[in-house]
Scaffold this active site. Structure first.
Site, PDB file in Angstrom:
ATOM      1  N   ASP A 108       0.178   5.359   0.336  1.00 44.22           N
ATOM      2  CA  ASP A 108      -0.162   6.488   1.142  1.00 44.22           C
ATOM      3  C   ASP A 108      -0.180   5.844   2.555  1.00 44.22           C
ATOM      4  O   ASP A 108      -1.091   4.949   2.907  1.00 44.22           O
ATOM      5  CB  ASP A 108      -1.477   7.265   0.784  1.00 44.22           C
ATOM      6  N   ASP A 111       0.935  -1.115   0.075  1.00 46.58           N
ATOM      7  CA  ASP A 111       0.023   0.031  -0.147  1.00 46.58           C
ATOM      8  C   ASP A 111       1.050   1.206   0.045  1.00 46.58           C
ATOM      9  O   ASP A 111       2.009   1.257   0.547  1.00 46.58           O
ATOM     10  CB  ASP A 111      -0.870   0.045   1.159  1.00 46.58           C
TER      11      ASP A 111
END
EC number: 3.1.3.41
Lengths: 311, 311
Positions: free
Chosen positions: B35, B33
């Site tokens: 952000d 992932d």
């Protein structure tokens, strides 16, 4: 939601002159759902005008109850007139009017939080004006635009040029100009403490013989983002019944709700503990719905004008 | 959704050189992932580039997994580059790409129903093009307008000038130009049998340090109107994991998901039965979430760059 206790099977009164007369005698007030009861789309059902005349002649109070939030009561009266139904603005109760009454008379807003941020069309604005409630948003062209990079920054910073600090209520009705910016602003007002209201939560809107997005669909993104339901002011919400009672000051035991939808109209009357509920088979619900469903009316008729047989 | 069995408390590996080394040795593939893990907003975390270098140097496959549907993989690579992170388009897996793969390779659409009606921005369009999937809607200015009385009639009549009979899929992603007409059309396509897909169902989108409407909010009106959920192609949907596996052909037991959100990233890895999940505390979830929540990672770190301590 209140759980309505399942009662016995409703009485079928079409053609039963004595039964009809006895039923009508029990009530002073008749609350009418409109589409599916008085007319369908642009087609007025035969006998509608005569039936309303009969009720009025016998001293009954007639109230037209509609969830349509895009129209003001004045607009709605014109619609009734256009279909050939005599009425007065005072006889009309719409979800936009109900919302305005709720905001002006029931919500106790702090002095500096009395403004309403509106998602919706002119009907809501007119009714807020009729109750002297200040508002922003609505049909203001300033909100009918794309979101910009500047907007994100200003909203995040709580900039007063985009987030009015006096907004204490977000009212969501049917808005044909719904857009990303409007949803973003409503979300941030509610996160900052504004009360979340919906004129009504009908997910769809009948038009041209099929369905289109309804007022409930306008609230749906906010409900998902906030994980929170709005207070709804249309049928079957009892906030609307309270507003109607507040205005007409009637005895609930002497009032009857007339409708074609078991799960909204009839449920609205049952949860409101009205003396009677009357289902008609000219709209959405079937005989099966009325006889075996969760929200059974006290009586039902093939069509509203069967009431004329009481004479 | 699959119920993930609650496992034991995760191991805290920050400062544990031997433990880190042992952990890294278990995997060939790291799904990231972005952000909250590699950066926050526009701020690159110190050590991110060096950590990715370390993994690559040791022969690990790196995959950047994002739910952002507004960007194509090429756009996203530019974003990574702008933040100083070297990457290739092949290393990027976005929900718009995942959706395109799902439509082109997994959905078996009839010959005459292969067109996709898109609610979303250019990223989705680019990825559909990359898989040769025909589409309408999207950024076409013809759909960025008010609904008209004519539209209602044409839609109700199933007029081919407004409802393309070849549409067999409705794909809903984040659309900054969402409007009433687009929702109405999507609703009618699905009612006519089109498959209901969403790039992802994140209700909100982080921007400028706060939250704005996400792709899930675009689907919300349709979910309410249809009383039906879309097939979602972003995290934590396993349709996305299947698409990633289909592309990279990795051994799930030798793959590790790295993320900052327990209920999306970590859950995505757990439900996908990956060999490992790694939580970092530089984003949404807290230590408490990782240690006592429903979706516990196998290990967690204060920050991603703590992996550098394995050397």
């Amino acid at each position: 939601m209140t759980q309505v206790s399942v009662q016995g099977a409703p009485r079928y009164l079409t053609g039963d002159k004595a039964g009809l007369k006895e039923f009508l005698d029990k009530f002073d007030v008749f609350l009418f759902d409109c589409d599916g009861v008085l007319w369908s789309g642009d087609h007025l059902f035969p006998g509608t005008v005569e039936t309303l005349e009969l009720l009025r002649k016998n001293g009954k109070q007639v109230v037209f109850v509609t969830n349509n939030s895009t129209k003001s009561r004045a607009d709605y009266r014109k619609k009734l007139e256009g279909l050939g139904i005599p009425s007065t603005v005072e006889e009309i109760f719409s979800s936009s009017y109900s919302s305005s009454i709720y905001i002006s008379r029931i919500l106790k807003l702090p002095e500096n939080k009395r403004k309403v941020y509106v998602i919706g069309e002119t009907g809501i604005e007119q009714e807020l004006q009729s109750e002297n409630v200040p508002f922003i948003g609505g049909t203001d062209p300033a909100y009918r635009r794309d979101v910009t990079p500047e907007d994100y920054k200003k909203i995040a910073a709580g900039d007063e040029s985009i987030l009015d600090p006096e907004v204490g209520v977000v009212l969501v009705g049917l808005d044909f100009h719904m857009n990303y910016l409007k949803i973003a602003l409503a979300y941030h007002y509610i996160k900052r403490g504004a009360v979340f209201l919906a004129t009504n939560i009908d997910s769809t809107l009948p038009n041209s013989g099929t369905l289109f997005p309804g007022a409930g669909s306008m609230s749906a993104p906010l409900i998902m983002m906030l994980n929170k339901e709005p207070v709804a002011l249309g049928k079957p919400s009892q906030a609307m019944m309270d507003a109607i009672e507040g205005k007409f000051q009637f005895d609930r035991s002497r009032a009857c709700m007339v409708g074609d939808r078991a799960n909204t109209d009839i449920r609205f009357g049952l949860e409101g503990k009205l003396g009677g509920t009357l289902g008609v088979l000219t709209g959405v619900s079937s005989k099966e719905d009325f006889v075996s469903g969760d929200s059974k009316p006290h009586v039902y008729l093939d069509k509203l004008s069967d009431l004329l047989e009481s004479e």
